[in-house]
Design an enzyme around this catalytic site. Structure first.
Site, PDB file in Angstrom:
ATOM      1  N   GLY A 138       0.819  -1.215   0.000  1.00 24.82           N
ATOM      2  CA  GLY A 138       0.000   0.000   0.000  1.00 24.82           C
ATOM      3  C   GLY A 138       0.847   1.257   0.000  1.00 24.82           C
ATOM      4  O   GLY A 138       0.527   2.242  -0.679  1.00 24.82           O
ATOM      5  N   CYS A 139       1.921   1.224   0.758  1.00 24.54           N
ATOM      6  CA  CYS A 139       2.798   2.398   0.847  1.00 24.54           C
ATOM      7  C   CYS A 139       3.493   2.654  -0.481  1.00 24.54           C
ATOM      8  O   CYS A 139       3.694   3.802  -0.874  1.00 24.54           O
ATOM      9  CB  CYS A 139       3.811   2.211   1.968  1.00 24.54           C
ATOM     10  SG  CYS A 139       3.004   2.050   3.579  1.00 24.54           S
TER      11      CYS A 139
END
Length: 173
Positions: free
Chosen positions: A57-58
């Site tokens: 996600g990052c």
């Protein structure tokens, strides 16, 4: 769309109020130098908190800001990513994905606590404390102008860009 937002944006328990001055802070960068928020006075700052460098996600979020970076710069903004990773881990993440903006290392969680982004999470059935993906837009006068809580990585950079472009139009910039 101006930069006056209702305070219901901050119902998530953030320790600061919209349109109030953001306290200065100083952190190590991915280049192992130090920068302060006040170094960017006169420009809007996009400060995005993410849980951990080089996680799925990052990476989506960071690459979204990378891909929108030229447009964000044209809007006059400084982009700063921040997590609890070390400067070395931030540098590795930045190099791997060719991120054109500065990453800040908040190893001692001082700035995470200042912005109230550490939240209890449930990971694999265990309660842990971690960064809740949150973006703060800070005005050129260092006042808090908008908060994006519980960010979804996909398309987030475009949301921030739309906010900044609306701000520019509202302020005749």
């Amino acid at each position: 769309m101006g930069l006056k937002f209702t305070s219901d944006t901050l119902d998530e328990g953030f320790p600061m109020e919209l349109n109030e001055k953001v306290a200065d802070f100083t952190l190590q960068t991915d280049e192992d130098t130090t920068v302060s928020l006040s170094d960017y006075a006169g420009k809007p700052v996009v400060l995005f908190f993410y849980p951990r460098a080089d996680t799925p996600g990052c990476t989506i979020e960071a690459c979204g800001f990378r891909d929108a970076f030229t447009k964000l710069q044209k809007a006059g903004a400084v982009v700063l990513g921040i997590s609890r990773d070390t400067p070395k881990a931030q540098a590795k993440f930045k190099a791997k994905y060719e991120l054109p903006y500065t990453l800040l290392a908040d190893v001692d969680e001082k700035v995470c606590n200042q912005f109230g982004v550490l939240k209890e999470k449930n990971m694999y059935g265990k309660k842990v404390w971690g960064i809740e993906r949150t973006t703060f837009v800070i005005g050129p006068d260092q006042t808090l102008v908008h908060v994006f809580p519980k960010v979804t990585p996909e398309g987030h950079a475009e949301q921030v860009l739309a906010l900044l472009e609306g701000w520019k139009k509202a302020h005749g910039k």
